[in-house]
Motif scaffolding. Structure first.
Motif, PDB file in Angstrom:
ATOM      1  N   ALA A   1       2.309   1.784  -3.492  1.00 36.31           N
ATOM      2  CA  ALA A   1       1.291   2.275  -4.420  1.00 36.31           C
ATOM      3  C   ALA A   1       0.962   3.743  -4.139  1.00 36.31           C
ATOM      4  O   ALA A   1       0.874   4.555  -5.066  1.00 36.31           O
TER       5      ALA A   1
ATOM      6  N   ARG B   1       3.673   5.983  -5.347  1.00 33.76           N
ATOM      7  CA  ARG B   1       3.911   5.806  -6.788  1.00 33.76           C
ATOM      8  C   ARG B   1       5.279   5.204  -7.124  1.00 33.76           C
ATOM      9  O   ARG B   1       5.937   5.612  -8.068  1.00 33.76           O
TER      10      ARG B   1
ATOM     11  N   VAL C   1       4.728  -2.838  -8.870  1.00 27.92           N
ATOM     12  CA  VAL C   1       3.582  -2.317  -8.128  1.00 27.92           C
ATOM     13  C   VAL C   1       2.279  -2.358  -8.922  1.00 27.92           C
ATOM     14  O   VAL C   1       1.260  -2.771  -8.377  1.00 27.92           O
ATOM     15  N   PRO C   2       2.235  -2.004 -10.224  1.00 28.34           N
ATOM     16  CA  PRO C   2       0.954  -2.098 -10.937  1.00 28.34           C
ATOM     17  C   PRO C   2       0.374  -3.509 -10.963  1.00 28.34           C
ATOM     18  O   PRO C   2      -0.822  -3.682 -11.089  1.00 28.34           O
TER      19      PRO C   2
ATOM     20  N   GLU D   1       0.830  -1.207   0.000  1.00 34.39           N
ATOM     21  CA  GLU D   1       0.000   0.000   0.000  1.00 34.39           C
ATOM     22  C   GLU D   1       0.865   1.257   0.000  1.00 34.39           C
ATOM     23  O   GLU D   1       0.570   2.232  -0.695  1.00 34.39           O
TER      24      GLU D   1
END
Length: 197
Positions: free
Chosen positions: A124, A127, A186-187, A121
């Motif tokens: 994300a 970024r 991360v994506p 989290e």
């Protein structure tokens, strides 16, 4: 005469055979003791290094920068786990998962997964393009935890040397570990805005 004296003559000297047999059995014990001693020395060096950096001033280290954070899991008033995230701008926008540790009595109870999700989290929200981590753990449970969180192993270093370690020849001989490198983009971490999977 040399082979005759050195080897064939042994059958006439049972006391020599007894000594050699005892020494042969003693050698593995000496090697194991050496491995334990030097492993202990390396681990203590690693802990001293950690205490001189972030773990010696947890609040100062992790609140100075918005690119780092530390979470603690508490159960019934007792700390049962910890994990940290440290931004690595030089690594192309990756955040490094560090200090993952869960009390033995609370393993396989979801504490590690909950702590790992906090790092996901954090990455994300800030970024970061990826999360990286390194582990010398030999337990399959540790590797299963990282894989469950979505990490994939991207390499293994044999004969890993801890950072800032001053290594002697004996440490290089006796302290031999594999260092597993994990990465998660991360994506692809399956995190949605409320942090649920």
């Amino acid at each position: 005469m040399v082979p005759d004296t050195a080897f064939r003559g042994l059958r006439h000297h049972p006391e020599s055979l007894l000594i050699y047999t005892a020494m042969t059995g003693l050698l593995p014990a000496i090697v194991l003791c050496g491995r334990y001693f030097y492993s202990r020395r390396v681990i203590h060096g690693y802990l001293e290094c950690a205490m001189s950096r972030d773990m010696g001033d947890i609040e100062g280290f992790y609140t100075k920068s918005p690119d780092s954070c530390l979470w603690v899991a508490v159960l019934e008033g007792k700390v049962v786990g910890v994990v940290a995230a440290v931004g690595q701008q030089k690594s192309g926008g990756a955040v490094e998962l560090q200090r993952m540790s869960v009390d033995r009595s609370c393993r396989r109870c979801g504490v590690g997964v909950a702590l790992g999700r906090k790092v996901l989290e954090f990455a994300a929200a800030h970024r970061y393009s990826s999360i990286v981590l390194g582990t010398t753990a030999y337990t399959t449970a540790a590797h299963q935890l990282y894989q469950r969180l979505g990490f994939r192993c991207v390499g293994v270093t044999n004969g890993y040397v801890t950072q800032d370690a001053r290594w002697s020849l004996l440490q290089r001989i006796f302290y031999r570990v594999h260092h597993h490198h994990y990465r998660l983009d991360v994506p692809n971490s399956k995190i949605i805005s409320n942090g649920q999977h």
